[in-house]
Design a protein around this motif. Structure first.
Motif, mmCIF file in Angstrom:
data_model
loop_
_atom_site.group_PDB
_atom_site.id
_atom_site.type_symbol
_atom_site.label_atom_id
_atom_site.label_comp_id
_atom_site.label_asym_id
_atom_site.label_seq_id
_atom_site.Cartn_x
_atom_site.Cartn_y
_atom_site.Cartn_z
ATOM 1 N N SER A 399 0.825 -1.209 0.000
ATOM 2 C CA SER A 399 0.000 0.000 0.000
ATOM 3 C C SER A 399 0.857 1.257 0.000
ATOM 4 O O SER A 399 0.549 2.231 -0.702
ATOM 5 C CB SER A 399 -0.922 0.004 1.235
ATOM 6 O OG SER A 399 -1.639 1.207 1.317
ATOM 7 N N GLN A 402 2.090 1.798 -3.518
ATOM 8 C CA GLN A 402 0.985 2.245 -4.373
ATOM 9 C C GLN A 402 0.620 3.699 -4.074
ATOM 10 O O GLN A 402 0.314 4.478 -4.985
ATOM 11 C CB GLN A 402 -0.225 1.330 -4.149
ATOM 12 C CG GLN A 402 -0.006 -0.084 -4.674
ATOM 13 C CD GLN A 402 -1.042 -1.075 -4.160
ATOM 14 O OE1 GLN A 402 -1.578 -0.902 -3.060
ATOM 15 N NE2 GLN A 402 -1.310 -2.122 -4.921
ATOM 16 N N GLN A 409 -6.580 4.281 -4.921
ATOM 17 C CA GLN A 409 -7.600 3.262 -4.749
ATOM 18 C C GLN A 409 -6.972 1.900 -4.476
ATOM 19 O O GLN A 409 -7.436 1.151 -3.611
ATOM 20 C CB GLN A 409 -8.512 3.191 -5.985
ATOM 21 C CG GLN A 409 -9.477 4.356 -6.114
ATOM 22 C CD GLN A 409 -10.500 4.404 -4.986
ATOM 23 O OE1 GLN A 409 -10.735 3.427 -4.277
ATOM 24 N NE2 GLN A 409 -11.131 5.572 -4.803
ATOM 25 N N ALA A 410 -5.917 1.583 -5.211
ATOM 26 C CA ALA A 410 -5.212 0.321 -4.963
ATOM 27 C C ALA A 410 -4.583 0.335 -3.580
ATOM 28 O O ALA A 410 -4.591 -0.671 -2.856
ATOM 29 C CB ALA A 410 -4.145 0.095 -6.034
ATOM 30 N N LYS A 412 -5.671 1.883 -1.010
ATOM 31 C CA LYS A 412 -6.745 1.698 -0.028
ATOM 32 C C LYS A 412 -7.098 0.226 0.126
ATOM 33 O O LYS A 412 -7.261 -0.277 1.249
ATOM 34 C CB LYS A 412 -7.977 2.498 -0.447
ATOM 35 C CG LYS A 412 -9.109 2.424 0.559
ATOM 36 C CD LYS A 412 -10.311 3.252 0.108
ATOM 37 C CE LYS A 412 -11.425 3.178 1.157
ATOM 38 N NZ LYS A 412 -12.626 3.936 0.739
ATOM 39 N N THR A 413 -7.199 -0.484 -0.994
ATOM 40 C CA THR A 413 -7.517 -1.915 -0.942
ATOM 41 C C THR A 413 -6.455 -2.676 -0.161
ATOM 42 O O THR A 413 -6.762 -3.526 0.691
ATOM 43 C CB THR A 413 -7.637 -2.488 -2.360
ATOM 44 O OG1 THR A 413 -8.686 -1.811 -3.059
ATOM 45 C CG2 THR A 413 -7.925 -3.975 -2.322
ATOM 46 N N SER A 414 -5.188 -2.366 -0.419
ATOM 47 C CA SER A 414 -4.090 -3.076 0.236
ATOM 48 C C SER A 414 -4.026 -2.771 1.726
ATOM 49 O O SER A 414 -3.839 -3.674 2.551
ATOM 50 C CB SER A 414 -2.755 -2.718 -0.428
ATOM 51 O OG SER A 414 -2.730 -3.124 -1.777
ATOM 52 N N GLU A 416 -6.408 -1.721 3.697
ATOM 53 C CA GLU A 416 -7.554 -2.292 4.406
ATOM 54 C C GLU A 416 -7.371 -3.786 4.633
ATOM 55 O O GLU A 416 -7.813 -4.322 5.664
ATOM 56 C CB GLU A 416 -8.844 -2.008 3.631
ATOM 57 C CG GLU A 416 -9.270 -0.536 3.736
ATOM 58 C CD GLU A 416 -10.544 -0.232 2.972
ATOM 59 O OE1 GLU A 416 -10.907 -1.040 2.084
ATOM 60 O OE2 GLU A 416 -11.161 0.819 3.237
ATOM 61 N N LYS A 417 -6.685 -4.467 3.709
ATOM 62 C CA LYS A 417 -6.351 -5.875 3.924
ATOM 63 C C LYS A 417 -5.359 -6.005 5.081
ATOM 64 O O LYS A 417 -5.499 -6.891 5.937
ATOM 65 C CB LYS A 417 -5.765 -6.469 2.645
ATOM 66 C CG LYS A 417 -5.310 -7.913 2.790
ATOM 67 C CD LYS A 417 -6.458 -8.851 3.147
ATOM 68 C CE LYS A 417 -5.996 -10.295 3.227
ATOM 69 N NZ LYS A 417 -7.095 -11.216 3.623
#
Length: 569
Positions: A399, A402, A409-410, A412-414, A416-417
């Motif tokens: 993250s 990125q 956006q990518a 954020k996904t990482s 949050e994981k």
């Protein structure tokens, strides 16, 4: 009857003309109305623009039978924003508006706050007056009262500083191998059975293999010899030193072909004449019935002779000690310290290219850390998350990369994981940075507060403080950090000299916006050379700043200056 009608008609005409003349005179003398606006150039803070207006009507100006509506209006880019009107009236009007006396004159005060939008940046505030007397209404010419809007807080960069989770990779790992030789009571000679112990044979194999293995470096050998604590100090001193001599002779003879063993500096020697520490440890770990009593006696008496005397008085207990404890304390220990040499940076990189699944998570995280190219970091951390999907550090670091590449956006996904695996302060800081970049300031503020103990979180909190118009708080959050945002906070807090020192000491000092910031400081300090020199450099580095500066009311006083015009044209 005719005379009455004529007189009535004349009265109406006179009234009409008088009414018209009253409004007309007010319009003609509108310049006599004095206005003051605070601030003189409108400013935006925390997304709001506040305007304070005072209007003063001169004596014998405001007709006693007139009502007027004064409407502040912001004009910008072909648009208008109508603010809340002010209502005033003459002294002979019945109503609730502000009364303006005819003879002494009067004044009104006005305060309004409205939401800012970026298109309002170059605007003007004017007052529009509509006056009414009876059935007659007239509009005054619009009255310009203020320029607007200083939007310098909007120069803040909506970025924080991501924190990479640390690897626990250790390239070279210290290791130890140990073997023990036991002796008979008061003896120092090596018994053949002791030299055939499994740990002795294992140690031999290890040393000879280490000599052939360039991944193992022999560092030193410690030879530690002991005597059990029973008996006289004189005897124990002699026997422990003799044991040191015999084990030294054995080791040097056994490994005489190994180069390191030929150097006496390779050895460290330790002799313990009476091993009371070893005695207490073994007793505490034993199953002896009276072990607590034995330990109390040992701890009670500092004199070793008295200790032994008290223990010998416990005859049955002493016999158990002689059988189970003392024999194990009559010993020499051979301790070999080595360094296990790990892969070089180049080797780790090569393995990643050819067979990444053989790398540990620590090696992968280390490779990501030492890589300087963002694309390489991205590849390494992506592979880390694939191979070790339960380790939050891989997702956190992915993250962070990125984020630095602008793929929010990518990121954020990482992140949050990562949070789903371990919601720690590092993750909260990085999640807040992503929130900030995506414009979710409220969520960013919440997550920064959860990033307890992460110094970098203060940088994002400083950005939020600027957005909220809390410039002193922003300065405190940034502390001694040397960044564009820190310098901006100092500028907004009117500490211009410190802002210059901060931006000049930052890694961003050669960026176009750094020079632009110094040009604004020059304008605020009335230093035209500082304005022109820095603005010229800023525009040469980033040509789109020309139009931006041409409409920036920070430079309002220079808009008609020929040098300024040349720079921004």
């Amino acid at each position: 009857m005719k005379k009455t009608l004529i007189f009535a008609f004349i009265a109406v005409i006179i009234t009409f003309l008088t009414g018209c003349n009253g409004l007309k005179k007010m319009v003609q003398n509108a310049d006599d109305i004095k206005y003051s606006v605070n601030p003189q150039v409108l400013e935006v803070h925390n997304g709001k623009v506040n305007v304070s207006i005072t209007g003063t009507f001169p004596e014998k100006y405001f007709n006693k039978k007139v009502t007027a509506t004064i409407t502040p209006t912001l004009v910008y880019e072909g648009k208008e924003k109508t603010l809340t009107p002010v209502y005033v009236q003459g002294e002979k009007i019945e109503g609730n508006a502000k009364v303006i006396q005819y003879k002494p004159g009067g004044a009104f005060s006005y305060n309004e706050t409205f939401d800012y939008t970026p298109e309002m940046r170059r605007s003007k505030l004017e007052l529009r007056i509509t006056a009414t007397k009876g059935k007659k209404t007239v509009d005054f010419e619009p009255e310009f009262v203020a320029d607007g809007i200083v939007a310098t807080p909007y120069l803040v960069k909506m970025i924080g500083k991501c924190v990479f989770a640390k690897d626990r990779f250790v390239k070279d790992i210290p290791d130890t191998r140990k073997a023990q030789i036991n002796y008979d009571k008061n003896k120092a000679d090596l018994k053949p059975t002791e030299l055939k112990r499994d740990d002795i044979n294992s140690l031999k194999d290890y040393i000879f293999n280490a000599v052939q293995n360039d991944r193992i470096e022999l560092k030193e050998v410690q030879l530690q010899s002991y005597a059990s604590p029973e008996g006289t100090l004189e005897i124990n001193t002699k026997v422990s030193n003799d044991r040191s001599k015999t084990v030294t002779k054995f080791v040097k003879e056994e490994f005489k072909k190994v180069d390191q063993f030929k150097n006496d500096d390779f050895f460290k020697y330790l002799v313990t004449e009476e091993d009371w520490d070893g005695f207490k440890k073994m007793v505490s770990e034993s199953n002896l019935a009276d072990k607590d009593l034995i330990l109390r006696v040992v701890n009670m008496h500092t004199d070793p002779v008295k200790r032994e005397e008290e223990i010998r008085n416990m005859k049955a207990t002493f016999e158990e000690l002689e059988k189970y404890i003392h024999p194990l304390l009559r010993r020499s220990e051979i301790i070999v310290n080595v360094m296990l040499i790990g892969k070089t940076d180049e080797e780790i990189d090569q393995v990643f290219a050819q067979n990444p699944e053989t790398l540990t998570v620590e090696e992968l995280l280390y490779l990501g850390q030492i890589s300087t190219d963002l694309d390489k970091k991205l590849a390494v951390y992506t592979k880390t998350t694939e191979l070790y999907p339960k380790d939050w550090r891989g997702f956190n670091n992915l993250s962070a990369v990125q984020y630095r590449k602008g793929d929010y956006q990518a990121a954020k996904t990482s992140i949050e994981k990562a949070k789903s695996l371990e919601a720690n302060a590092t993750v909260f800081n990085n999640l807040a940075n992503v929130n900030l970049a995506l414009g979710d300031v409220k969520e960013a503020e919440t997550n920064y507060k959860s990033a307890t103990g992460i110094p970098e979180a203060a940088l994002g909190q400083g950005v939020i403080a600027i957005k909220q118009g809390q410039y002193k708080n922003a300065v405190d959050f940034f502390g001694e950090s040397k960044t564009f945002n820190a310098a901006l906070a100092q500028l907004l807090n009117k500490d211009y000299d410190k802002a210059i020192r901060t931006i000049d000491a930052s890694d961003e000092k050669d960026d176009a916006m750094a020079y632009y910031l110094k040009a604004i400081i020059g304008a605020r300090k009335n230093d035209s050379d500082m304005v022109f020199n820095n603005l010229r450099t800023a525009c040469s580095k980033k040509p789109e700043l020309k139009e931006f500066a041409a409409n920036d009311v920070e430079f309002l006083k220079y808009f008609e200056n020929d040098t300024f015009k040349t720079i921004v044209k």
